[in-house]
Design an enzyme around this catalytic site. Sequence first.
Site, PDB file in Angstrom:
ATOM      1  CG  ASP A   1       9.942   4.242  -3.823  1.00 48.25           C
ATOM      2  OD1 ASP A   1      10.592   5.046  -3.377  1.00 48.25           O
ATOM      3  OD2 ASP A   1      10.117   2.988  -3.593  1.00 48.25           O
TER       4      ASP A   1
ATOM      5  CE1 TYR B   1      13.577  -1.585  -4.173  1.00 45.85           C
ATOM      6  CE2 TYR B   1      12.202   0.076  -5.209  1.00 45.85           C
ATOM      7  CZ  TYR B   1      12.848  -0.622  -4.101  1.00 45.85           C
ATOM      8  OH  TYR B   1      12.087  -0.314  -2.859  1.00 45.85           O
TER       9      TYR B   1
ATOM     10  CE  LYS C   1      13.050   3.456  -1.263  1.00 43.60           C
ATOM     11  NZ  LYS C   1      12.489   2.614  -2.503  1.00 43.60           N
TER      12      LYS C   1
ATOM     13  CG  HIS D   1      16.900   0.925   0.304  1.00 38.74           C
ATOM     14  ND1 HIS D   1      16.658   0.472  -0.776  1.00 38.74           N
ATOM     15  CD2 HIS D   1      15.649   0.551   0.824  1.00 38.74           C
ATOM     16  CE1 HIS D   1      15.625  -0.163  -1.174  1.00 38.74           C
ATOM     17  NE2 HIS D   1      14.918  -0.198  -0.002  1.00 38.74           N
TER      18      HIS D   1
HETATM   19  N1  LIG Z   1      12.126   1.037   1.277  1.00 38.94           N
HETATM   20  C1  LIG Z   1      11.903  -0.244   1.161  1.00 38.94           C
HETATM   21  O1  LIG Z   1      12.546  -0.816   2.051  1.00 38.94           O
HETATM   22  C2  LIG Z   1      10.960  -0.930   0.439  1.00 38.94           C
HETATM   23  C3  LIG Z   1      10.509  -2.058   0.653  1.00 38.94           C
HETATM   24  C4  LIG Z   1       9.535  -2.603  -0.231  1.00 38.94           C
HETATM   25  C5  LIG Z   1       8.960  -1.872  -1.148  1.00 38.94           C
HETATM   26  N2  LIG Z   1       9.224  -0.601  -1.258  1.00 38.94           N
HETATM   27  C6  LIG Z   1       8.447   0.072  -2.244  1.00 38.94           C
HETATM   28  O2  LIG Z   1       7.096   0.006  -1.983  1.00 38.94           O
HETATM   29  C7  LIG Z   1       6.392  -0.098  -3.277  1.00 38.94           C
HETATM   30  C8  LIG Z   1       5.098  -0.994  -3.024  1.00 38.94           C
HETATM   31  O3  LIG Z   1       5.242  -2.027  -2.160  1.00 38.94           O
HETATM   32  P1  LIG Z   1       5.225  -3.357  -2.786  1.00 38.94           P
HETATM   33  O4  LIG Z   1       5.515  -3.442  -4.296  1.00 38.94           O
HETATM   34  O5  LIG Z   1       6.121  -4.407  -1.994  1.00 38.94           O
HETATM   35  O6  LIG Z   1       3.746  -3.924  -2.396  1.00 38.94           O
HETATM   36  P2  LIG Z   1       2.314  -3.419  -2.596  1.00 38.94           P
HETATM   37  O7  LIG Z   1       2.440  -2.139  -3.268  1.00 38.94           O
HETATM   38  O8  LIG Z   1       1.528  -3.345  -1.272  1.00 38.94           O
HETATM   39  O9  LIG Z   1       1.782  -4.498  -3.602  1.00 38.94           O
HETATM   40  C9  LIG Z   1       2.001  -4.664  -4.848  1.00 38.94           C
HETATM   41  C10 LIG Z   1       1.259  -5.963  -5.407  1.00 38.94           C
HETATM   42  O10 LIG Z   1      -0.427  -5.747  -5.097  1.00 38.94           O
HETATM   43  C11 LIG Z   1      -0.997  -5.979  -6.492  1.00 38.94           C
HETATM   44  N3  LIG Z   1      -1.856  -4.816  -6.895  1.00 38.94           N
HETATM   45  C12 LIG Z   1      -1.744  -3.650  -6.878  1.00 38.94           C
HETATM   46  N4  LIG Z   1      -2.917  -2.853  -7.018  1.00 38.94           N
HETATM   47  C13 LIG Z   1      -3.829  -3.837  -6.944  1.00 38.94           C
HETATM   48  C14 LIG Z   1      -5.352  -3.826  -7.082  1.00 38.94           C
HETATM   49  N5  LIG Z   1      -5.935  -2.650  -7.250  1.00 38.94           N
HETATM   50  N6  LIG Z   1      -5.675  -4.880  -6.859  1.00 38.94           N
HETATM   51  C15 LIG Z   1      -5.285  -6.035  -6.586  1.00 38.94           C
HETATM   52  N7  LIG Z   1      -3.866  -6.298  -6.449  1.00 38.94           N
HETATM   53  C16 LIG Z   1      -3.278  -5.060  -6.779  1.00 38.94           C
HETATM   54  C17 LIG Z   1       0.155  -5.829  -7.511  1.00 38.94           C
HETATM   55  O11 LIG Z   1      -0.080  -6.665  -8.536  1.00 38.94           O
HETATM   56  P3  LIG Z   1       0.380  -6.217 -10.162  1.00 38.94           P
HETATM   57  O12 LIG Z   1       1.741  -5.595  -9.877  1.00 38.94           O
HETATM   58  O13 LIG Z   1       0.331  -7.404 -10.926  1.00 38.94           O
HETATM   59  O14 LIG Z   1      -0.515  -5.416 -10.565  1.00 38.94           O
HETATM   60  C18 LIG Z   1       1.351  -6.489  -6.694  1.00 38.94           C
HETATM   61  O15 LIG Z   1       1.502  -7.767  -6.685  1.00 38.94           O
HETATM   62  C19 LIG Z   1       7.440  -0.831  -4.068  1.00 38.94           C
HETATM   63  O16 LIG Z   1       7.206  -1.294  -5.195  1.00 38.94           O
HETATM   64  C20 LIG Z   1       8.761  -0.171  -3.695  1.00 38.94           C
HETATM   65  O17 LIG Z   1       8.721   1.086  -4.493  1.00 38.94           O
HETATM   66  C21 LIG Z   1      10.119  -0.030  -0.516  1.00 38.94           C
END
Ligand SMILES: NC(=O)c1ccc[n+]([C@@H]2O[C@H](COP(=O)([O-])OP(=O)(O)OC[C@H]3O[C@@H](n4cnc5c(N)ncnc54)[C@H](OP(=O)(O)O)[C@@H]3O)[C@@H](O)[C@H]2O)c1
Length: 278
Positions: free
Chosen positions: A45, A50, A75, A108
Site C-alpha cells: 500500500d 505519503y 492513492k 483516497h
Molecule cells: N486509506 C486510508 O485513508 C489510510 C489511512 C491510514 C492508514 N492507511 C494504510 O494502512 C496502513 C496500516 O495502518 P497504520 O499504519 O495506520 O496502522 P497499523 O498497521 O494498524 O499499526 C501500525 C503500528 O503497529 C505497530 N506494529 C506492527 N506490527 C506489530 C506487532 N507485531 N506487534 C506490535 N506492534 C506492531 C507498528 O510499529 P512499527 O512500525 O514500529 O513496527 C506501528 O506503530 C498504513 O501504513 C497505510 O498504508 C490508509
Amino acid sequence: MTIPTLTAQDGTTIPAIGFGTYRLRGEEGADTVARAIDAGYRLIDSASSYENEGAVGAAVRRSGVAREDVLVTSKLPGRHHAHDDAVRTVEESVLRTGLDHLDLYLVHWPNPRVGRFVEAYEALVECRDRGLVRHVGVSNFLPEHLDAVIAATGVTPVVNQVELHPYFPQPLQRAADAERGVVTEAWSPIGRANDLLRDPVVAQVAAAHDVSPVQAILRWHVQLGVVPLPKASSPERQRENLDVFSFELTTHEMNALTGLARADGRTNDQDPAVYEEL
Ligand SMILES: NC(=O)c1ccc[n+]([C@@H]2O[C@H](COP(=O)([O-])OP(=O)(O)OC[C@H]3O[C@@H](n4cnc5c(N)ncnc54)[C@H](OP(=O)(O)O)[C@@H]3O)[C@@H](O)[C@H]2O)c1
C-alpha cells in the site's frame, strides 16, 4: 511464505494480507519495504500523500521478485480530484515509482463536501484505459459514494480500503462492499497498536492459539474476508504479521472479537461523511 489470495469481481487476484507503508520514506523506507517483500508480502500500500512512492518503487525494483507478482497501490489525494489534475497526479505517481505502471490506484477519500470524487474516479478509469494503472479502486467510500462512481462509469471499484479493526468492525460497510462485488481492505488493522493490543478479549483469543494479539487480530480480518494492511518496521514484526495462516479462530472467537465494537471505535475520528483530506 505463500500467501492465500482472494479473487475480485474482475478476476484480479489479491493477496489475503498486504503491507502498509505510511511514514516509511526515503532510503530507510525503501529498505523496510524491501524487507517486507523479502518476507513474502506481495501487496504494497502507498499513497501520493505519503510522499513515499519513490521508496516503494525502489523496493519493488530492487527486489528479486517478478514485477507481475507484486501489486503496488497508490492513492489520489483530495486536492487533485479535478479531472486533468487527477490524470497528472497518476502520471507523477508512476514516474516517481520508476515502474511502468501501478497495479491499483484508489481515490483516497471521497471528500463529499467538495463533491468531485466521481470526476476523480472517471479520471482514474481513463488512466486504467491508458495502461498507467491496472485496476481502479476507492478508499473510505460509503455505500452512496460507491453507487455514484459505479453509476457514472459502469466500473466497479476492485477494492474499498477503510478503517477496520475489532474496535471498529464495520459490518454494514463490509456488507455493502460485498453486495457490490468490492473487496474490503482494512487500514489501521491493528488500531495503530493502541489499547486494542492490550484488550483482555484479544489476549484470551491469542493465548488459546499460542499466537500474539496482533496475529489474532489479523487472523480475524482474514476470516472475515477482509484484506488487512498492517505496517511494521522490523523484519520480526513483518514476519509475525504474515504468519496468520496456520491457525483458525472458532465462530465464538470471531464473534468475541467483533463484539469489541465501540461506537467511537475509530482511531482518529475520521468519518468519511464529513472528514476532508486534501
Ligand atoms: N486509506 C486510508 O485513508 C489510510 C489511512 C491510514 C492508514 N492507511 C494504510 O494502512 C496502513 C496500516 O495502518 P497504520 O499504519 O495506520 O496502522 P497499523 O498497521 O494498524 O499499526 C501500525 C503500528 O503497529 C505497530 N506494529 C506492527 N506490527 C506489530 C506487532 N507485531 N506487534 C506490535 N506492534 C506492531 C507498528 O510499529 P512499527 O512500525 O514500529 O513496527 C506501528 O506503530 C498504513 O501504513 C497505510 O498504508 C490508509
